[in-house]
Write a protein that holds these residues in place. Structure first.
Motif, PDB file in Angstrom:
ATOM      1  N   ASN A   1      -9.546  -9.939   3.787  1.00  0.00           N
ATOM      2  CA  ASN A   1      -8.938  -8.992   2.856  1.00  0.00           C
ATOM      3  C   ASN A   1      -8.012  -7.999   3.549  1.00  0.00           C
ATOM      4  O   ASN A   1      -7.727  -6.927   3.019  1.00  0.00           O
ATOM      5  CB  ASN A   1     -10.031  -8.234   2.099  1.00  0.00           C
ATOM      6  N   CYS A   2      -7.554  -8.381   4.745  1.00  0.00           N
ATOM      7  CA  CYS A   2      -6.641  -7.524   5.499  1.00  0.00           C
ATOM      8  C   CYS A   2      -5.349  -8.284   5.769  1.00  0.00           C
ATOM      9  O   CYS A   2      -5.345  -9.508   5.847  1.00  0.00           O
ATOM     10  CB  CYS A   2      -7.301  -7.102   6.817  1.00  0.00           C
ATOM     11  N   PHE A   3      -4.262  -7.551   5.937  1.00  0.00           N
ATOM     12  CA  PHE A   3      -2.966  -8.164   6.208  1.00  0.00           C
ATOM     13  C   PHE A   3      -2.680  -8.229   7.711  1.00  0.00           C
ATOM     14  O   PHE A   3      -1.556  -8.001   8.148  1.00  0.00           O
ATOM     15  CB  PHE A   3      -1.854  -7.391   5.491  1.00  0.00           C
ATOM     16  N   GLY A   4      -3.717  -8.519   8.486  1.00  0.00           N
ATOM     17  CA  GLY A   4      -3.545  -8.643   9.936  1.00  0.00           C
ATOM     18  C   GLY A   4      -3.032  -7.379  10.584  1.00  0.00           C
ATOM     19  O   GLY A   4      -2.275  -7.442  11.567  1.00  0.00           O
ATOM     20  N   LEU A   5      -3.438  -6.221  10.082  1.00  0.00           N
ATOM     21  CA  LEU A   5      -2.856  -4.959  10.537  1.00  0.00           C
ATOM     22  C   LEU A   5      -3.092  -4.675  12.014  1.00  0.00           C
ATOM     23  O   LEU A   5      -2.192  -4.175  12.703  1.00  0.00           O
ATOM     24  CB  LEU A   5      -3.384  -3.800   9.681  1.00  0.00           C
ATOM     25  N   CYS A   6      -4.276  -4.980  12.526  1.00  0.00           N
ATOM     26  CA  CYS A   6      -4.516  -4.712  13.948  1.00  0.00           C
ATOM     27  C   CYS A   6      -3.644  -5.607  14.821  1.00  0.00           C
ATOM     28  O   CYS A   6      -3.325  -5.256  15.963  1.00  0.00           O
ATOM     29  CB  CYS A   6      -5.993  -4.887  14.299  1.00  0.00           C
TER      30      CYS A   6
ATOM     31  N   GLY B   1      -8.917  -1.946   8.043  1.00  0.00           N
ATOM     32  CA  GLY B   1      -7.896  -2.928   7.699  1.00  0.00           C
ATOM     33  C   GLY B   1      -7.901  -3.302   6.235  1.00  0.00           C
ATOM     34  O   GLY B   1      -6.862  -3.265   5.559  1.00  0.00           O
ATOM     35  N   GLN B   2      -9.090  -3.639   5.726  1.00  0.00           N
ATOM     36  CA  GLN B   2      -9.157  -4.007   4.310  1.00  0.00           C
ATOM     37  C   GLN B   2      -8.983  -2.804   3.389  1.00  0.00           C
ATOM     38  O   GLN B   2      -8.484  -2.929   2.279  1.00  0.00           O
ATOM     39  CB  GLN B   2     -10.478  -4.730   3.989  1.00  0.00           C
TER      40      GLN B   2
END
Length: 279
Positions: free
Chosen positions: A21-26, A80-81
């Motif tokens: 549920n994250c857009f690969g932010l890290c 992130g999510q």
């Protein structure tokens, strides 16, 4: 106590990365430099070459082998999510390039807030912290409020000032918990213990906040009722160590260490896949 453990395990799940549920932010927002932890340099805001179109890591199962131990030891604590699905309501940076930089700037701030929430939740599940429950609950509610603000407000936050308030409460929590250990090993807070020979050491009740334990030999050591917040366990040997009852230990710290199935971990933390299985 069993209900407390159950609640704490639930909270740990809430403050753990949910990459689906994250857009690969890290993998985009954060910079890193070529080192023992990363195979090459990457600037902030630049997608890692290993990030796929579905925001999954193409080498996730082989991160350590490919030279990305830093990724294994990183934890966003659920930030992130939160940024992806709540702050930006599911609008990703690829489809909305105008939001990209702002989203990348918001993410590390949210990560700090979620880290605080994780520790505050743990503190509220500690019986010895009862004398300051009201203060802890108030700090938790205020921190949650900060995480639910709009991007502009989050970017304007004085995170350091809020962290100091939370840190004071976590220090008080630590003192209350560790006070039941009468004879503590005297270790200066934040001490450099790089490569320290601590096999079999009795570290019960010690304050190891921020300790540099890189490559330390902690085999069969006793770290029950030990404050481990921010301790650097990269390549530390935890085989046979007892960490049950330690406080503020995270999965990311465990992931960065070496150990095996004889290592005793607190409830809610699991043995990493790269650890040696015994028996």
């Amino acid at each position: 106590m069993s209900n407390q453990i159950k609640d704490h395990n639930t909270n740990l799940k809430n403050f753990s990365a949910d990459c689906e549920n994250c857009f690969g932010l890290c993998c985009v927002a954060l910079p890193y430099a070529k080192s023992a932890d990363f195979a090459f340099d990457k600037e902030a805001g630049t997608p890692c070459p290993n990030l796929q179109s579905d925001y999954r890591c193409g080498i996730h199962k082989n991160l350590r082998k490919e030279g990305f131990r830093g990724c294994v030891g990183y934890e966003c604590f659920g930030a992130g999510q939160k940024v992806s699905q709540v702050t930006y309501d599911g609008n990703d940076w690829r489809d909305n390039p105008a939001l990209a930089k702002e989203m990348f700037d918001v993410f590390p701030i949210m990560q700090q807030l979620h880290e605080m929430l994780c520790y505050l939740n743990e503190a509220l599940n500690l019986e010895d912290a009862k004398p300051i429950y009201k203060n802890l609950q108030s700090a938790l509610e205020e921190t949650e409020h900060l995480t639910n603000q709009n991007p502009k407000s989050i970017l304007e936050l004085n995170v350091q000032a809020h962290r100091e308030i939370v840190n004071d409460l976590l220090l008080r929590t630590s003192e209350l918990v560790r006070s039941k250990v009468s004879h503590k090993k005297d270790i200066r807070r934040g001490r450099d213990l790089f490569g320290a020979k601590l096999k079999g050491a009795d570290l019960r009740g010690a304050n190891l906040r921020g300790a540099m334990l890189i490559a330390a030999d902690l085999r069969e050591s006793d770290m029950r009722v030990t404050d481990l917040i921010g301790a650097d366990f990269r390549d530390a040997d935890l085989r046979g160590a007892n960490l049950i009852g330690s406080i503020f230990l995270t999965q990311a710290q465990v992931n960065s260490a070496k150990g095996d199935s004889t290592t005793k971990l607190p409830p809610g933390l699991r043995i990493p896949d790269h650890w040696i299985k015994v028996g």
